[in-house]
Design an enzyme around this catalytic site. Sequence first.
Site, PDB file in Angstrom:
ATOM      1  N   ASN A 121       0.868  -1.180   0.000  1.00  0.00           N
ATOM      2  CA  ASN A 121       0.000   0.000   0.000  1.00  0.00           C
ATOM      3  C   ASN A 121       0.903   1.228   0.000  1.00  0.00           C
ATOM      4  O   ASN A 121       1.431   1.633   1.036  1.00  0.00           O
ATOM      5  CB  ASN A 121      -0.907  -0.001   1.234  1.00  0.00           C
TER       6      ASN A 121
ATOM      7  N   LYS B 124       0.057   4.296  -0.619  1.00  0.00           N
ATOM      8  CA  LYS B 124      -0.635   5.524  -0.174  1.00  0.00           C
ATOM      9  C   LYS B 124      -0.395   6.628  -1.211  1.00  0.00           C
ATOM     10  O   LYS B 124      -0.601   6.380  -2.392  1.00  0.00           O
ATOM     11  CB  LYS B 124      -0.209   5.867   1.246  1.00  0.00           C
TER      12      LYS B 124
ATOM     13  N   HIS C 129      -9.844   1.586   4.897  1.00  0.00           N
ATOM     14  CA  HIS C 129      -8.586   1.767   5.619  1.00  0.00           C
ATOM     15  C   HIS C 129      -8.764   2.781   6.747  1.00  0.00           C
ATOM     16  O   HIS C 129      -9.535   3.738   6.636  1.00  0.00           O
ATOM     17  CB  HIS C 129      -7.493   2.240   4.659  1.00  0.00           C
TER      18      HIS C 129
ATOM     19  N   GLU D  35      -7.022   5.197   7.669  1.00  0.00           N
ATOM     20  CA  GLU D  35      -6.787   6.588   7.260  1.00  0.00           C
ATOM     21  C   GLU D  35      -7.991   7.163   6.529  1.00  0.00           C
ATOM     22  O   GLU D  35      -8.268   8.370   6.631  1.00  0.00           O
ATOM     23  CB  GLU D  35      -5.529   6.653   6.393  1.00  0.00           C
TER      24      GLU D  35
ATOM     25  N   GLU E 214      -5.644  -4.316  10.630  1.00  0.00           N
ATOM     26  CA  GLU E 214      -4.603  -3.336  10.899  1.00  0.00           C
ATOM     27  C   GLU E 214      -4.941  -2.576  12.182  1.00  0.00           C
ATOM     28  O   GLU E 214      -5.764  -1.656  12.147  1.00  0.00           O
ATOM     29  CB  GLU E 214      -4.477  -2.341   9.751  1.00  0.00           C
TER      30      GLU E 214
ATOM     31  N   GLY F 162       2.067   2.813  10.823  1.00  0.00           N
ATOM     32  CA  GLY F 162       3.061   3.871  10.746  1.00  0.00           C
ATOM     33  C   GLY F 162       3.838   4.123  12.018  1.00  0.00           C
ATOM     34  O   GLY F 162       4.643   5.050  12.088  1.00  0.00           O
TER      35      GLY F 162
ATOM     36  N   SER G 222       2.971  -1.677  10.378  1.00  0.00           N
ATOM     37  CA  SER G 222       4.414  -1.713  10.652  1.00  0.00           C
ATOM     38  C   SER G 222       5.035  -3.073  10.343  1.00  0.00           C
ATOM     39  O   SER G 222       5.883  -3.572  11.077  1.00  0.00           O
ATOM     40  CB  SER G 222       4.687  -1.312  12.105  1.00  0.00           C
TER      41      SER G 222
END
Length: 270
Positions: A16, A18, A102, A104, A174, A180, A220
């Site tokens: 991914n 992004k 996701h 985000e 996730e 991150g 991560s």
Amino acid sequence: MSKMHKEQRVPFVVANWKINKLQADVMDFLSQVNDKVPDQKVVETGIAAQDLFLADMVRTTAGTPIHVVAENVHWEDGGAYTGETSPKALKDIGATYVLIGHFERRKFFNETDSTVNLKVTAALRNGLRPIIDVDEDMSTYAQFMDAEPSVAQVAAALAGVSVDQIRNVTIAYEPTWAIGSGEAASADQAQKAAHLIRQTLAKLYSPVIAEQVRVLYGGSVTPDNAREIMSQNDIDGVLVGTAALDPKKFLQLIEIARDPTVPEFDIDHI
């Protein structure tokens, strides 16, 4: 869930990106991995990138096992939705999979369980395969392990999804705190979450279906921790952010997915 069933599911490694990389970076990355990715019957491989790169990626990866993955999709095939991307158009250019829900997207763009479900059904309607992200806190279910509770985000995302359609769905767990952060969930934490997701699928569909759907871990992920994570019985692969920006690390992750029990390998023979 048994080891035997895990071996019947093809491992899946998804990058991914992004909104990282420019056009030249994308082409350089693909030039380094295109001829080193194994057959998708051994390990499935996908790369999710910004919409503006997808058509070129489809052309550049033609004849390779790499799947091109969209990072988002709208729930309508067309119409007055400025700035959105039609699932029909994604299918038309040759995208195979699409990330939906996701963390985000939920945090920064106000996605909800309802809009995630609309996008999942739109993707399936157009022949795209959804990779549904789940960031739910699985620790809240720990005391109910024997009661087989429904993981709420999974149940909501799959509302109205048929038995035939669920076979084209992948679930990616996730945990928000791991994305991150540089700190992944432990293999045990990831396995427990994947097991709860699979229990939910068994409750919504059947134990047989639950054993067929792939469950990935994301957050991560690196070549250093992926081996233990992907050795877990209910985890079938990884959704990778930062590490997958590096072609060598991406290839390492694919090789680990191929056989997590092999401690070392020669990357030139992937």
